[in-house]
Design a protein around this motif. Structure first.
Motif, PDB file in Angstrom:
ATOM      1  N   GLN A   1      60.412  36.196  -2.000  1.00  0.00           N
ATOM      2  CA  GLN A   1      60.622  37.444  -2.740  1.00  0.00           C
ATOM      3  C   GLN A   1      60.134  37.326  -4.174  1.00  0.00           C
ATOM      4  O   GLN A   1      59.490  38.238  -4.698  1.00  0.00           O
ATOM      5  CB  GLN A   1      62.103  37.825  -2.735  1.00  0.00           C
TER       6      GLN A   1
ATOM      7  N   ALA B   1      69.117  36.666  -1.699  1.00  0.00           N
ATOM      8  CA  ALA B   1      68.643  36.347  -0.359  1.00  0.00           C
ATOM      9  C   ALA B   1      69.783  35.695   0.412  1.00  0.00           C
ATOM     10  O   ALA B   1      70.522  34.874  -0.127  1.00  0.00           O
ATOM     11  CB  ALA B   1      67.445  35.405  -0.420  1.00  0.00           C
TER      12      ALA B   1
ATOM     13  N   LYS C   1      63.685  32.149   1.512  1.00  0.00           N
ATOM     14  CA  LYS C   1      63.553  33.610   1.454  1.00  0.00           C
ATOM     15  C   LYS C   1      63.475  34.087   0.004  1.00  0.00           C
ATOM     16  O   LYS C   1      62.697  34.986  -0.326  1.00  0.00           O
ATOM     17  CB  LYS C   1      64.728  34.280   2.162  1.00  0.00           C
TER      18      LYS C   1
END
Length: 107
Positions: A85, A30, A81
């Motif tokens: 995920q 990320a 982020k």
């Protein structure tokens, strides 16, 4: 006895899926940024800093405090982020399992 064998097979299958998921998570990355993209941080799935890019315009001695803040902000952006995920991948694997709410696997 038949139920125990079925349960053992399910447990083994789940273990294999979890191992695959751990590898998938390790391969995830990320990118976080701050300062309008002047600072970029890339984290891998093990939450390790993979790269850091700093725009040369920020490399002035009088702007050291600003640069430090931007690096921290970019890191936090990337970490957020990455967590999203990983949560999505984990949720896909555990869909349909009767797990208690909020239970997290130890990765």
């Amino acid at each position: 006895m038949k139920d125990i064998m079925g349960l053992m097979k399910q447990a083994k299958a789940m273990q294999e899926k979890m191992q695959g998921l751990q590898q998938e998570i390790a391969d995830v990355s990320a990118t976080g940024q701050s300062g309008g993209g002047l600072v970029q941080v890339v984290l891998n799935g093990r939450n390790e800093l993979a790269s850091l890019k700093i725009d040369p315009s920020l490399l002035k001695p009088e702007e050291g405090d600003i640069l430090e803040d931007l690096i921290v902000a970019a890191h936090n952006d990337a970490r957020t982020k990455l967590e999203v995920q990983i949560a999505e991948k984990t949720q896909a694997l555990t869909a349909g399992l009767p797990l208690p709410p909020g239970m997290k696997f130890p990765f």
